[in-house]
Design an enzyme around this catalytic site. Structure first.
Site, mmCIF file in Angstrom:
data_model
loop_
_atom_site.group_PDB
_atom_site.id
_atom_site.type_symbol
_atom_site.label_atom_id
_atom_site.label_comp_id
_atom_site.label_asym_id
_atom_site.label_seq_id
_atom_site.Cartn_x
_atom_site.Cartn_y
_atom_site.Cartn_z
ATOM 1 N N LYS A 112 0.813 -1.228 0.000
ATOM 2 C CA LYS A 112 0.000 0.000 0.000
ATOM 3 C C LYS A 112 0.841 1.270 0.000
ATOM 4 O O LYS A 112 0.350 2.336 -0.343
ATOM 5 C CB LYS A 112 -0.958 0.014 1.200
ATOM 6 C CG LYS A 112 -2.098 -0.979 1.050
ATOM 7 C CD LYS A 112 -3.223 -0.674 2.004
ATOM 8 C CE LYS A 112 -4.411 -1.594 1.761
ATOM 9 N NZ LYS A 112 -5.499 -1.386 2.699
ATOM 10 N N LYS A 193 -4.316 -10.755 -6.319
ATOM 11 C CA LYS A 193 -5.560 -11.127 -5.621
ATOM 12 C C LYS A 193 -6.709 -10.214 -6.070
ATOM 13 O O LYS A 193 -6.489 -9.059 -6.444
ATOM 14 C CB LYS A 193 -5.348 -11.088 -4.105
ATOM 15 C CG LYS A 193 -5.563 -9.759 -3.478
ATOM 16 C CD LYS A 193 -5.627 -9.792 -1.973
ATOM 17 C CE LYS A 193 -5.842 -8.341 -1.565
ATOM 18 N NZ LYS A 193 -5.999 -8.036 -0.210
ATOM 19 N N LYS A 196 -10.981 -4.868 -4.223
ATOM 20 C CA LYS A 196 -11.876 -3.746 -4.507
ATOM 21 C C LYS A 196 -11.099 -2.502 -4.908
ATOM 22 O O LYS A 196 -11.662 -1.566 -5.447
ATOM 23 C CB LYS A 196 -12.776 -3.484 -3.290
ATOM 24 C CG LYS A 196 -12.029 -3.246 -1.994
ATOM 25 C CD LYS A 196 -12.950 -3.402 -0.781
ATOM 26 C CE LYS A 196 -12.131 -3.462 0.507
ATOM 27 N NZ LYS A 196 -12.764 -4.085 1.631
#
Ligand code: TYM
Length: 329
Positions: A112, A193, A196
């Site tokens: 992230k 993966k 969203k």
């Protein structure tokens, strides 16, 4: 024996089939036998910037999806993380027991933060807050997808560290990770993966995608070269991922699916997979819209938070006493 189960999902966008298969489906299963706490982790969501209106909407949406998927608020506590202030309080305490090096090793943090000019400190200490979420209830079991395993390991270490320094108190929790479906992959690239936060909506099935969108996304999903429907993640990652989804939503085993499609090509398999998904998600969507328009959510969240606070506040009292904080009246 009944165990304490806790888990949570971030209200940071539309939930995907990965969240459903990797997490929510198991929440529903576990609540039959165990004492369960299922949160919407809004404090975690703000570790990246959130628009206030979107956060409000997504928070209600995740809570309604929990219920629509079959979580029963009469037997499980469903609530907002921010409605139980003890999470943040224990989160701070555990942050002081966490080493920088432990947080630097977290792959979710690395993913992230990579390529960003500025990274919030909240994103860095995120795993200590997650440990607090779990330990504040002395949870035994934490149903999550594979990507949360490393955070669970840190939680176990922090529980052990506290117990070693201040005397045995915290339960060292076990992850509950499904065998099939722990890592549902992206529809356009089985190397990533399903998420969203992927900018390509064709890469995931959102739980609220209309039936036609679901069918279209599956028909466009990437497949491997060759034409056989066989489960072989190393050599056929794309079709293996679709088979895992099929298995998890139909109740059939991977072998039964392979047998059913033996000698057939991908087209028929994908068409049926689209129908299996529509049959799984359409009733869930119907319940979701009923729940959203019923106005029942607020009371359910209030009740869930009250139950959660009564457990969490006892933990905090004991933790602070052991650490040498002065009590107050
Ligand atoms: P989050 O919000 O990213 O995801 C929620 C849950 O969905 C699982 N999941 C998947 N499982 C299989 N395949 C996928 N593609 C997939 N994508 C997501 C995640 O593993 C997770 O179980 N840190 C957590 C939230 C959290 C939490 C907690 C979880 C905060 N406190 C305490 C458990 C206990 C997170 O970011 O999940």
């Amino acid at each position: 024996m009944a165990k304490k189960v806790l888990s949570g999902i971030q209200p940071s966008g539309s939930l995907t089939l990965g969240n459903y298969i990797g997490a929510i489906k198991n929440f529903v299963k576990l609540q039959q036998e165990h004492e369960c706490f299922f949160m919407v982790v809004d404090l975690h969501a703000i570790t990246v910037a959130q628009d206030p209106a979107a956060l409000r909407e997504n928070s209600q949406s995740v809570a309604a999806l929990y219920l629509a998927a079959g979580i029963d608020p009469k037997i499980s506590s469903v609530y907002m993380q921010s409605h139980v202030p003890q999470h943040a309080e224990l989160g701070w305490i555990l942050t002081t027991l966490t080493a920088m090096g432990e947080l630097e090793r977290m792959t979710q943090f690395k993913d992230k933060s990579s390529g960003k000019d500025s990274v919030g400190a909240g994103l860095f200490v995120y795993p200590s807050l997650m440990a607090a979420d779990i330990l504040v209830y002395n949870a035994d079991l934490v149903p999550v997808g594979e990507d949360q395993k490393q955070h669970l390991e840190l939680t176990r270490d922090l529980a052990g560290r506290f117990n070693h320094r201040f005397g045995d108190f915290f339960t060292v929790p076990d992850p509950y990770i499904p065998e099939v479906g722990a890592r549902i992959m992206s529809l356009d690239d089985a190397g990533k993966k399903m998420s969203k936060s992927n900018p390509n909506p064709g890469s995931y099935i959102a739980l609220l995608d209309p039936p036609d969108v679901i069918r279209k996304k599956i028909s466009r999903a990437t497949t491997d070269s060759g034409r056989e429907v066989v489960y072989d993640p190393a050599n056929k990652p794309e079709i293996s991922n679709l088979m895992s989804i099929y298995a998890e939503c139909s109740g059939l085993s991977l072998q039964q699916i392979a047998d059913q499609y033996e000698g057939q090509m991908y087209g028929g398999f994908k068409k049926n997979l689209g129908e299996v998904l529509v049959a799984t998600l359409e009733p869930l969507q119907q319940r979701y819209h009923e729940i959203r328009s019923s106005g029942m959510l607020e009371d359910i969240l209030a009740e869930g938070a009250e139950r959660a606070r009564s457990v969490a506040s006892q933990t905090l009292t004991e933790v602070k006493e052991r650490m040498g904080f002065l009590p107050y009246r």
